[in-house]
Design an enzyme around this catalytic site. Sequence first.
Site, PDB file in Angstrom:
ATOM      1  N   ASP A  94      -7.566  18.673 -14.748  1.00 61.83           N
ATOM      2  CA  ASP A  94      -7.866  17.328 -15.232  1.00 61.83           C
ATOM      3  C   ASP A  94      -7.456  17.297 -16.699  1.00 61.83           C
ATOM      4  O   ASP A  94      -8.097  17.915 -17.552  1.00 61.83           O
ATOM      5  CB  ASP A  94      -9.361  17.039 -15.071  1.00 61.83           C
ATOM      6  CG  ASP A  94      -9.756  15.637 -15.520  1.00 61.83           C
ATOM      7  OD1 ASP A  94      -9.020  15.030 -16.323  1.00 61.83           O
ATOM      8  OD2 ASP A  94     -10.822  15.151 -15.087  1.00 61.83           O
TER       9      ASP A  94
ATOM     10  N   TYR B 296     -16.862  16.164 -15.766  1.00 65.01           N
ATOM     11  CA  TYR B 296     -17.265  14.756 -15.678  1.00 65.01           C
ATOM     12  C   TYR B 296     -18.272  14.566 -14.541  1.00 65.01           C
ATOM     13  O   TYR B 296     -18.081  15.078 -13.435  1.00 65.01           O
ATOM     14  CB  TYR B 296     -16.013  13.906 -15.464  1.00 65.01           C
ATOM     15  CG  TYR B 296     -16.298  12.473 -15.085  1.00 65.01           C
ATOM     16  CD1 TYR B 296     -17.157  11.689 -15.846  1.00 65.01           C
ATOM     17  CD2 TYR B 296     -15.712  11.908 -13.965  1.00 65.01           C
ATOM     18  CE1 TYR B 296     -17.428  10.385 -15.495  1.00 65.01           C
ATOM     19  CE2 TYR B 296     -15.964  10.595 -13.605  1.00 65.01           C
ATOM     20  CZ  TYR B 296     -16.830   9.833 -14.369  1.00 65.01           C
ATOM     21  OH  TYR B 296     -17.097   8.545 -14.012  1.00 65.01           O
TER      22      TYR B 296
ATOM     23  N   ARG C 151       0.842  -1.197   0.000  1.00 67.40           N
ATOM     24  CA  ARG C 151       0.000   0.000   0.000  1.00 67.40           C
ATOM     25  C   ARG C 151       0.877   1.247   0.000  1.00 67.40           C
ATOM     26  O   ARG C 151       0.606   2.225  -0.687  1.00 67.40           O
ATOM     27  CB  ARG C 151      -0.944   0.020   1.213  1.00 67.40           C
ATOM     28  CG  ARG C 151      -1.642   1.371   1.377  1.00 67.40           C
ATOM     29  CD  ARG C 151      -2.729   1.384   2.457  1.00 67.40           C
ATOM     30  NE  ARG C 151      -2.381   0.663   3.647  1.00 67.40           N
ATOM     31  CZ  ARG C 151      -1.548   1.104   4.608  1.00 67.40           C
ATOM     32  NH1 ARG C 151      -0.927   2.270   4.478  1.00 67.40           N
ATOM     33  NH2 ARG C 151      -1.322   0.366   5.675  1.00 67.40           N
TER      34      ARG C 151
ATOM     35  N   LYS D 156      -8.136   5.936 -19.263  1.00 67.91           N
ATOM     36  CA  LYS D 156      -8.468   6.389 -20.601  1.00 67.91           C
ATOM     37  C   LYS D 156      -7.242   6.314 -21.521  1.00 67.91           C
ATOM     38  O   LYS D 156      -6.740   5.236 -21.800  1.00 67.91           O
ATOM     39  CB  LYS D 156      -9.063   7.794 -20.535  1.00 67.91           C
ATOM     40  CG  LYS D 156     -10.137   7.976 -19.448  1.00 67.91           C
ATOM     41  CD  LYS D 156     -11.293   7.014 -19.552  1.00 67.91           C
ATOM     42  CE  LYS D 156     -12.503   7.391 -18.716  1.00 67.91           C
ATOM     43  NZ  LYS D 156     -12.318   7.428 -17.258  1.00 67.91           N
TER      44      LYS D 156
END
Length: 380
Positions: free
Chosen positions: A171, A99, A47, A196
């Site tokens: 973004d 978004y 982690r 993406k």
Amino acid sequence: MKFNTKTIHGGQHNIDPAYGSVMPPIYQTSTYSQTTPGGHKGFEYSRSGNPTRAALERAFASIENGEFGLAFGSGLAAIDAVMKLLKPGDEVISTNDLYGGTYRLFTKIFEGFGIKFHFIGMESADKIEDYVNDKTKLIWVETPTNPMMNIIDIKQAALIAKKHKVLLAVDNTFATPYLQQPLEMGADIVMHSATKYLGGHSDVVMGALVVKDKNLADRLYFIQNASGAVCGPQDSFLVLRGLKTLHIRMQRHCENGKVVAEYLAKHPKIEKVYWPGFESHPNHKIAKDQMKDFGGMISFVTEGNNYEDAIKIVENLKIFTLAESLGGVESLAGHPASMTHASIPKEEREKTGIVDSLIRLSVGIEDVDDLIADLEQAIG
């Protein structure tokens, strides 16, 4: 290194020291042996850090011309980490065309924690300053926006942010660092849904942040570790692989996008096409200045703004796949009002142009003649 070389070699140790592997190995492990408490080779628990993820994070930093990269389990997990830099009473100025998942995170999660959001049109960056006050801590920008393809002047937004000593986050999912590099224009944080274009093959979900400032990076690394929304080594490997072809994929996305946009603009059954490459686009000059090309994302509205016509088109497509997401090698079509932006109330959606007949295309890298033929038969 120039960009095309960075996608392949940037931030990478070219030869793995163990066996000479050219690609970074997948370290599929949760923990690491120690010779004495605290005696390890830089990794204790996956982690907190994993060698495969670390290689990807260095690559993210390299292609955005940043110093520090962070990889997360999704794009929203990356945005969530940025929001955790804030505290109750802080205010955020965000573009109103964004978004739907980002809007939902802001309004349904972080508003409940006492953070106030101003959703405004940023086509004229000067409007941002009207909403800045002593509680403003962050300006959140998407450009091109999702799904209306609005262009926001990053340099102007950065000047306003620096003047008022607030953070600017961009973004950069739609453009990718191939087309624009916000850190070079004054942004403090670049965010990607690496699901993406960075991954590029519709086979992984991931988020990324890149920054230049060490103090900001340290705060984000702490949040990444403390909140734990990290990606696994297999996903890290897949995105490392995807990055290596980002430049050639984006070139074809742009080439195909231009042909598709121009075809749609001339079609008698299509009323409006949203694509920043048109000289008629309100901020075309800004797009031309801050972007290398205009991308493969296009939205359009049917003649008469007819919902049934739009649904018929997306149902009839054969090469374009009706699906959420974007940025893969295959072409996708979506209906934002009922899919990616359904979480935004209809009244708010329509204020930004997301009407019920709007269709969004992610133009892939297939033969463009086949894509045009598919649109021709679907539109009729």
